[in-house]
Design an enzyme around this catalytic site. Structure first.
Site, short mmCIF file in Angstrom:
data_model
loop_
_atom_site.label_atom_id
_atom_site.label_comp_id
_atom_site.label_asym_id
_atom_site.label_seq_id
_atom_site.Cartn_x
_atom_site.Cartn_y
_atom_site.Cartn_z
N GLU A 89 -20.95 77.69 97.56
CA GLU A 89 -21.39 78.95 98.14
C GLU A 89 -20.30 80.01 98.14
O GLU A 89 -20.56 81.17 97.81
CB GLU A 89 -21.91 78.73 99.57
N HIS A 158 -29.45 71.90 109.34
CA HIS A 158 -30.31 72.69 108.47
C HIS A 158 -31.30 73.54 109.26
O HIS A 158 -32.30 74.01 108.71
CB HIS A 158 -31.10 71.78 107.52
#
Length: 359
Positions: A89, A158
């Site tokens: 990322e 998550h």
């Protein structure tokens, strides 16, 4: 670590695959369109409109996106416009920010905004602050988008809502769509904006269909960033919410209407800049306010709304304290029954409304 994350993400893809089968609908049925397909169509139109626009992220190209939001775009626009990236990322977000500084208009997808924590230095220090620190010489027109908040059965790492995180940062614009109209109008506005925009979507809404008018389906349709929408007018209490929780507020308002309580439901759409004027106008009419969000209570979006109302002219119109309905102040459990108790439900909103109105 990389192999472990790969395993975790493969598991997440299996979960999201099940969700897609549960929620997916045909792209357009009459004038109905799913949130997923509204995003897909809008992205296609913006890629076609402006050759500076490109998209990058994990699995956005050949796999058609982890949630099929970018379905078909790689085949149409090729490797230079739709770019698959490694699981890094910070790396691919930095590439996107650099490309924006150089004059392109990237769309950077995070498979989930939980993974944006790996790149938060690029989002905040590089993207959000550069225009100011360059004395207005270097704009950073970039969109960071992907699913945010709770999904289903994916546990604590998550399931985090980043509305308050990114809404805290000057230099960023932060939007959060609820339905297909929001998704289509906000993604177009975000891509065309010359500032970095964080677009927080809901994974559980991707496959839900909504009615779409011909006006909304126009290629020129955009929703102004910074403007809320009254989804349902009412006179007894104001419900302010964002993302998936807007639907819960509308369900609660329908139930309460049968008992003679008319709630006005405000869909924030934008977290930063927040349309506090629309909230104040509604509160001055209803004299009561309940905020609803999926994120944690401390320093949350609802807390900011409470502060703004207290500091502004609408405070004197309140006939009772503001109540916040939020996610539980704990990491998200994996067990389904515990998960349901950690996310605001319709019954929680109804309880808060009745407590506020003392009925």
């Amino acid at each position: 670590m990389a192999s472990l994350r790969s395993v975790l993400r493969c598991g997440r893809n299996r979960v999201s695959g099940l969700l897609r089968r549960d929620f997916h609908r045909t792209a357009v049925v009459g004038l109905q369109m799913t949130v997923r397909d509204a995003l897909n169509q809008a992205l296609d139109e913006e890629l076609e409109r402006d050759e500076r626009v490109f998209m990058l992220g994990e699995e956005v190209a050949q796999y058609d996106g982890a949630y099929k939001v970018s379905r078909g775009l790689w085949k149409k626009y090729g490797d230079k416009r739709i770019i698959d990236t490694p699981i890094s990322e910070m790396g691919f977000t930095g590439i996107a920010v650099g490309a924006a500084m150089a004059g392109l208009r990237p769309i950077c997808e995070f498979m989930t905004f939980n993974f944006s924590m790996q790149a938060i230095d690029q989002v905040v220090n590089s993207a959000a602050k550069t225009y100011y620190m360059s004395s207005g010489l270097v704009p950073v027109p970039i969109v960071f988008r992907g699913p945010n908040g709770a999904s289903a059965g994916v546990a604590a790492q998550h399931s985090q809502c980043f509305a308050a995180w990114y809404g805290h940062c000057p230099g960023l614009k932060v939007v959060s769509p609820w339905n297909s109209e929001d998704a289509r109008g906000l993604i177009k506005a975000s891509i065309r904006d010359d500032n970095p925009v964080v677009m927080l979507e809901s994974e559980l809404m991707y496959g839900v269909p909504f009615e779409m008018s011909e006006e909304v389906l126009s290629k020129d349709f955009v929703i102004p960033i910074g403007k809320a929408k009254i989804e349902r007018p009412g006179s007894h209490l104001t419900l302010v919410s964002l993302s998936r929780s807007v639907g819960h507020c509308l369900e609660a308002a329908t139930v309460l209407a049968k008992e003679g309580v008319e709630c006005e439901v405000v869909n924030l759409r934008t977290i930063r800049p927040m349309d506090i004027e629309s909230i104040e106008t509604s509160v001055m009419k209803t004299n009561h306010l309940v905020t609803v969000e999926g994120g944690w209570p401390q320093f949350g979006v609802g807390a900011e709304i409470c502060a703004k109302i207290m500091e502004g002219p609408a405070f004197n119109y309140l006939d009772s304290p503001i109540i916040r309905v939020t996610g539980a102040d704990v990491p998200m459990p994996y067990a389904k029954t515990l998960e349901e108790n950690c996310i605001p439900q319709v019954k929680d909103i109804i309880f808060a409304v009745k407590k506020t109105l003392n009925v």
